[in-house]
Each structure stands twice: as structure tokens, then as C-alpha cells.
Design an enzyme around this catalytic site. Sequence first.
Site, short mmCIF file in Angstrom:
data_model
loop_
_atom_site.label_atom_id
_atom_site.label_comp_id
_atom_site.label_asym_id
_atom_site.label_seq_id
_atom_site.Cartn_x
_atom_site.Cartn_y
_atom_site.Cartn_z
N ARG A 4 0.60 -1.49 -0.05
CA ARG A 4 -0.37 0.31 -0.11
C ARG A 4 1.16 1.72 -0.07
O ARG A 4 -0.01 2.32 -0.09
CB ARG A 4 -0.87 -0.52 1.08
CG ARG A 4 -2.04 -0.88 1.53
CD ARG A 4 -3.27 -0.97 1.86
NE ARG A 4 -3.71 -1.86 2.13
CZ ARG A 4 -5.06 -1.88 1.64
NH1 ARG A 4 -5.44 -1.40 0.72
NH2 ARG A 4 -6.29 -3.23 2.12
N ASP A 8 1.43 -23.24 5.32
CA ASP A 8 1.37 -24.29 6.46
C ASP A 8 3.36 -23.67 7.21
O ASP A 8 3.43 -25.25 6.74
CB ASP A 8 0.69 -25.31 6.98
CG ASP A 8 0.85 -25.13 8.45
OD1 ASP A 8 2.02 -24.99 9.02
OD2 ASP A 8 0.20 -26.05 9.29
N HIS A 9 3.34 -22.90 7.62
CA HIS A 9 5.35 -23.01 7.27
C HIS A 9 5.88 -24.05 8.46
O HIS A 9 6.99 -24.43 8.20
CB HIS A 9 5.81 -21.42 8.15
CG HIS A 9 5.36 -20.68 9.04
ND1 HIS A 9 4.15 -20.63 9.60
CD2 HIS A 9 6.00 -21.59 10.73
CE1 HIS A 9 4.49 -20.31 11.55
NE2 HIS A 9 5.02 -20.96 11.66
N LYS A 51 9.85 -27.36 8.63
CA LYS A 51 10.50 -27.92 9.65
C LYS A 51 10.95 -29.21 9.04
O LYS A 51 10.45 -30.20 8.56
CB LYS A 51 9.98 -27.59 10.55
CG LYS A 51 9.47 -26.25 11.74
CD LYS A 51 8.94 -26.24 12.30
CE LYS A 51 8.91 -25.06 12.95
NZ LYS A 51 9.93 -23.85 13.47
N GLU A 55 4.28 -22.36 23.39
CA GLU A 55 5.28 -21.04 23.95
C GLU A 55 5.56 -20.70 24.68
O GLU A 55 4.64 -20.47 25.39
CB GLU A 55 4.77 -20.32 22.29
CG GLU A 55 4.13 -20.74 21.18
CD GLU A 55 3.74 -19.74 19.90
OE1 GLU A 55 4.09 -18.93 19.70
OE2 GLU A 55 2.25 -20.42 20.20
N ASP A 63 -6.17 -20.65 15.86
CA ASP A 63 -4.88 -20.28 15.47
C ASP A 63 -4.12 -21.06 14.97
O ASP A 63 -3.33 -21.25 14.34
CB ASP A 63 -4.17 -19.16 16.40
CG ASP A 63 -3.45 -18.20 15.65
OD1 ASP A 63 -3.28 -17.92 14.88
OD2 ASP A 63 -2.22 -19.30 16.90
N HIS A 93 -1.72 -26.36 11.75
CA HIS A 93 -0.78 -26.46 12.33
C HIS A 93 -0.21 -28.43 12.60
O HIS A 93 0.32 -29.35 12.43
CB HIS A 93 -0.13 -25.92 13.39
CG HIS A 93 0.46 -24.43 13.20
ND1 HIS A 93 0.96 -24.69 11.88
CD2 HIS A 93 1.21 -23.32 13.24
CE1 HIS A 93 1.29 -23.17 11.82
NE2 HIS A 93 1.08 -22.33 12.77
N LYS A 129 0.08 -20.23 24.92
CA LYS A 129 0.39 -19.03 25.14
C LYS A 129 0.98 -18.76 26.54
O LYS A 129 0.47 -19.61 27.26
CB LYS A 129 0.44 -17.99 24.46
CG LYS A 129 -0.24 -17.59 22.97
CD LYS A 129 -0.29 -16.72 22.33
CE LYS A 129 -0.25 -16.47 21.07
NZ LYS A 129 1.30 -17.04 20.33
N LYS A 168 9.28 -23.03 25.29
CA LYS A 168 9.15 -23.17 23.52
C LYS A 168 9.06 -24.90 23.38
O LYS A 168 10.30 -25.00 23.18
CB LYS A 168 9.58 -22.18 23.32
CG LYS A 168 9.32 -22.29 21.39
CD LYS A 168 10.67 -21.05 21.25
CE LYS A 168 10.86 -21.18 19.21
NZ LYS A 168 9.32 -20.55 19.16
#
Length: 503
Positions: free
Chosen positions: A51, A188-189, A193, A227, A246, A251, A351, A356
Site C-alpha cells: 500500500r 503452513d510454515h 520444518k 510457546e 490459530d 499446524h 501461550k 517453548k
Amino acid sequence: MSESTKTADPCVMVIFGATGDLTKRKLLPALYNLAKDDFLPHKFAIVGVGRQELSSEEFKAQVVSHLKEFIPNGPDEKLLRWFEERTYYTGGDFDDDKKLFGDIRALLGDVTAAHQIPDNYFFYLATPPNLFANVTQKIVKNGLGKEDGEHWRRFIYEKPFGRDLASAQKLNADLLKSIKERQIYRIDHYLGKETVQNILVFRFGNSIFEPIWNRNFIDHVQITVAEKLGVEQRGGYYDSAGALRDMIPNHILQLVTLTAMEPPVSFEANSVRDEQAKILQAIQPFSPEDVLKKAVRGQYGEGKIGDEQVAGYRSEDKIAPKSNTETYAALKLSIDNWRWADVPFYVRTGKRMATKHSSIVIQFKRAPFMLFRDTSIEKLTTNRIVIHIQPDEGITLHFGAKIPGPIVNMGAVDMDFDYLDHFGEQVSTGYERLLYDCMIGDATLFQRADMVEAGWRIVDPVLDVWRALPARDFPNYASGTWGPREADAMLENDGRAWKNMAD
């Protein structure tokens, strides 16, 4: 850069949302790592779209700055110049059918001519999901989405892909009005992995594991994505989404399918995804009564992470002071098929937890005790395989062995495989494999439309009950702990317990 048979087709990557956080922290470093390892085509260029009204020179300077900031030990100067020479930008209003998208079309023409790149484009939509269908439609309307002859067009969409089943179905239908399913790459990152990808090799490439990967030997499976961080700068998004939306439809359910699927007939994309889809369809749907017994939600309060005192969720920036959004979700899933009947899959994500840590725990059944009745052994060590996904990628096999000495006694032993020790440090953002696969047209690690919708079918009943019965006890776990007591009780009622990192 030397010539390599591993490189992808010559192409241009068009990034919508090019000035955003994802681009600078993940996409640009991932492209750099691919180029460094000779996986990027030599005839390659980046067109950033945003933008902001920036010149290409200003955007080039930003790209150089971001690579210097996010490449560990700093980028190679020669490679940095290579990227700088191949980076362009145009900005404007995403709702403008003619001006912005006309500018993109003209810029792509100039870029492909300047670098002698065939008309192969992939569009990465690092934008809010409500723009996916609209931007795609405008790309196609301006003649940039249609494939012709040997030239391809592909579209990568970031999660979340919908907010529930109805919105996911609508988004799928809207995209298919403009492009074909084979052009769509829902990213999906997590699947980028190494350890996640290694699940298939571990299971199907080693004959010692697959024969025992079933209900005859396995007691239960646990999948944890924990996390330490809170919501950070994502308060506005997170308070409208929550932990369940989320993390679980994407995931975590992807991890479930890779862990539970039958052997595919090949590693061709649709063969693998067919088997994943079968698992999602076999997961027993939740009734409202099931939700009360097999689903747990939580919200973190204030507490300590290490030596640091941290605020509770309701005190975070952009969070409503009486928010009922969950920051923790745990489910007990049942897969209704021959391999997994009566083997519960416990999944959880949260969270502000103690550490982690993401892992898959395969807990095997206890061996018969009768042989050891007249020994000093009070109970047998149970076997388990732990697939560590982050932060340290690797696999641990936990078993019992005799303690040296004149009497029969048993101690627990771990055999560890660690990626870092065996293969050395592999600098990765998790996006390298996924970007490369899109460039070569391999959709194996991307979700298909039916998989996305099947995932939402699983969590929709939970969302419905939680919406109808707002939580009355939030916050119900302190920051720095392993979540609410009710999640522990869910497993204790089955005679089991969560496997926490420190255990």
C-alpha cells in the site's frame, strides 16, 4: 552462484504485503538461503507490492537492510548485490482494479524482459485473509493469472484460511471462480520444518518402526505446541481468533495426519494428501457433550517466565479487559479406523507456557510385568518415541535397561538423534522448502481444499459450544506453567499424564 541441476524454473515472485513483518523476517531470509544453497533459479526476480508509495530504489534499500538484520552472521556481499539487482516494487490501493494491477502487469513485462525470464509467476499473498479472493480476482482480471503453454501461475496463501467451516468453504469457492485448485498453495510454515518432513521418512523408510505403529503396540499419542511468548504485537488479531482457531485446524491437525496416515502409494503430492485427508475424515466429530469432556480451554494470567514477571492476557495491548478468548486449547481426538481404534490422540497448544517446545510423543503400551515379579523392579519403564520439532529438532527413543550390579534392576535410557549434531547447523526460517516446492510445482506440503474444510469440521463444534458457554474462570493458568489444571485432569481420568519438556 554455480549452475545446479537442483534449481527451480526461472520465475518472478510477486509479494503482496511486501513491506510487512513476514516478508522481512521470513520470506527474504528464506529466499537468500535458497540462493546460497543454489536452489533458486539464476533467472529470478522479486516484485514487491504494498500500500505504501515507494520507489523500487527505496524498496531495494529496505531489502538489503532486512537481509543484513535477519541473516545470521550477515549476508554475503556478492549475493546481496545479486538480490538488489533483481528486486522491484510498486505500490497503491489494493482495491484499484486498473491503476495498481495495471502497474504490476507493466512492471512484470519490464522485469521479465530485463532478466530474460519466461512468464512464470507466483504470487505470495502475505495479506489479511479478507483480501485473498479480492486480490486474486484482480490479478486474473488483469491477465496475470491464466496459464498458457509451458508458462505457469501459482498462488500462495498464508493462514488462517477462513475462521470456521462456512468461511473456509466460501473462500475456497471464491478462489475457484478465478483460478484452478492446482494453482493454489495454502501454506503452513510448520510443514517446512525438517523434523516434520522427516516423520514420513522415519515411519516409512525404516522397517523397525512401521510394524509397531498401530493400536496393538501404541497406548496413546501426544502432540504439544507450547510457546513462552504472549500475544506480543498480535493482540488485535489474536483476540478475535484464539488458540483453537490459530493453531489446531492447521499446524496441529497437519501433525496428526502425518503421524497417523497410511503409507501413500508414492510421494506424489495427491497420493500423500489423499492419505492425510482420510485421517481428517476419520476423526470422530465432537458432540456438545464431548466438548465438555474432551476439550479444555485456558487463558494465561500474570506469572513468571524465568526471572521475568509478566502480565496476564487481559492486560496485554489491544486486548479487552474482560476478554474470554482462549490462549490455551487441548483436545482428545479419536481416529475411527482400523490402525488407530481406541488410541487417543491428545493435542494441546498454548501461550505463556513453561518453555517453548513442540513435540510428538508416541507412547507405547507397557510390557507384561509377570517376568519381573520376583526382582527388585517395582515397575517397568514404558517405551516412547519423542519427535522434537522445536526449538531443537531431533528424535529421542526412551527405553529401559538393566542397571549394572548383582541384582536385576532397571533404569530409563534415552537414545537421542539431534539434527545439529549429525548434520551440522542448517540455517532455516521454515519457509525455504515451501517456497522451493511452489517454484517446482510440488504441492505435497500444502493443504488441499478438502483438507482445510475437514479440519474446520473437527473444530467447529468446539467453537460453537465455547461461544455459547463463555468461560467463567479465566484466567485459569499462570504464565510460566503448563496450562490449566483441567487439561491435566482430562488425561488423569484416562490414567495418563502429559509429557512435559522438563519431565
